[in-house]
Design an enzyme around this catalytic site. Structure first.
Site, short mmCIF file in Angstrom:
data_model
loop_
_atom_site.label_atom_id
_atom_site.label_comp_id
_atom_site.label_asym_id
_atom_site.label_seq_id
_atom_site.Cartn_x
_atom_site.Cartn_y
_atom_site.Cartn_z
N PRO A 1 0.77 -1.23 0.00
CA PRO A 1 0.00 0.00 0.00
C PRO A 1 0.81 1.28 0.00
CG PRO A 1 -0.34 -1.32 2.00
CD PRO A 1 0.89 -1.77 1.33
N GLU A 2 0.84 1.92 -1.11
CA GLU A 2 1.14 3.34 -1.13
C GLU A 2 -0.19 4.00 -1.45
OE1 GLU A 2 4.52 5.28 -2.53
OE2 GLU A 2 5.76 3.49 -2.63
#
Length: 271
Positions: free
Chosen positions: A2-3
């Site tokens: 997750p960015e």
DNA sequence: ACATTGACCTGGGAGC
DNA sequence: TGCTCCCAGGTCAATG
């Protein structure tokens, strides 16, 4: 995974399945995430509905009448919509069950993620209150970034990854944006000209927007939840490409460590 | 005020 | 095959 683009994609992927659906129960299997999952949400969320899901930085904010659920995916967290018969895995820590049999399941092998509860304004929560602007908002401008940079002599890469300066720029996209802007990742933040900050603001927005679009097309199937990696990978110029040739000039891309994070850049294109 | 470092966890891959 | 070491998309808390 997750960015910011992944979090945005997750939000869009799960929203249709969970928003306004009555909650039947909440299961906490392993509360030991970054902080313990507050047990109070089991009772509080039962018979409630999530009225909306919004994103602030990499946090997902689930609004209910009684308060907000704050979710963070950490390094390895995933949220998936699953059916009743999907077996529970070792790293499935948390679930919200809905009246229509749908389950929202949180999986996180490294347990750096967070699931918190707040009754007040979530934006005033300790973790959110001091965050910088959203990178895709108008508040994130050349003037803003240049002004903030004047007091900082840390490496430009560390500077743009600082959530108090701007949120949502993680290790992958910091490297990509700096490459596209032609800026050496180690250059001191206060040694970058306003002209180059103008470029950098553009490329940060560009890279994040393109990644959100790519995420939107390849992470579509939240129903069955096979999050395929490799969505944005065709578009990566430097991340993960150490010792390979620069797409622009053919030089060999260099790998360095910056604040214990791998950093790849082109020694010729980035100064 | 600003900068740097360690810490939190687990899994996967490289190398021996 | 199995062991050890290093690496991984984040970010907070403690320290200098």
């Amino acid at each position: 995974m997750p960015e910011l683009p992944e979090v945005e994609t997750t939000k869009n992927g799960i929203s249709p399945y969970v928003v306004n659906k009555p909650i039947t129960k909440v299961i906490i299997r392993n509360p030991q995430l970054r902080w313990p999952i507050p047990q109070v949400i089991k009772k509080t969320l039962a018979k409630q509905r999530i009225e909306s899901i919004t994103r602030r930085s990499k946090y997902l904010l689930c609004q209910t009448t009684k308060g907000h659920l704050i979710l963070h995916l950490g390094m390895s967290g995933r949220l998936q919509i699953v059916d009743q018969d999907k077996p529970v895995g070792k790293h499935d820590h948390f679930e919200i069950h809905f009246h229509d049999q749908t389950i929202l399941r949180f999986t996180d092998p490294r347990r750096f993620g967070a699931i918190l509860w707040t009754q007040g304004d979530p934006q005033q929560h300790q973790l959110l209150a001091k965050l910088g602007p959203e990178p895709l908002s108008e508040d994130f401008s050349t003037e803003y970034l240049f002004e903030r940079s004047r007091k900082h002599r840390i490496a430009i890469k560390s500077f743009i990854m600082d959530a108090q300066i701007v949120v949502g720029v993680g290790n992958i996209y910091a490297q990509e944006a700096l490459f596209l802007a032609g800026i050496h990742p180690k250059r001191a933040a206060n040694q970058v000209s306003v002209t180059r900050y103008q470029q950098l603001v553009i490329t940060i927005k560009q890279v994040l927007t393109a990644a959100i679009e790519a995420g939107g097309t390849t992470l579509r199937d939240f129903r069955w939840g096979e999050n395929k990696p490799g969505y944005f990978q065709q578009q990566l110029n430097v991340y993960g490409r150490a010792d390979q040739t620069c797409i622009q000039c053919g030089s060999i891309l260099k790998l360095i460590r910056l604040n214990q994070r791998s950093t790849v850049y082109c020694p010729k294109c980035q100064r």
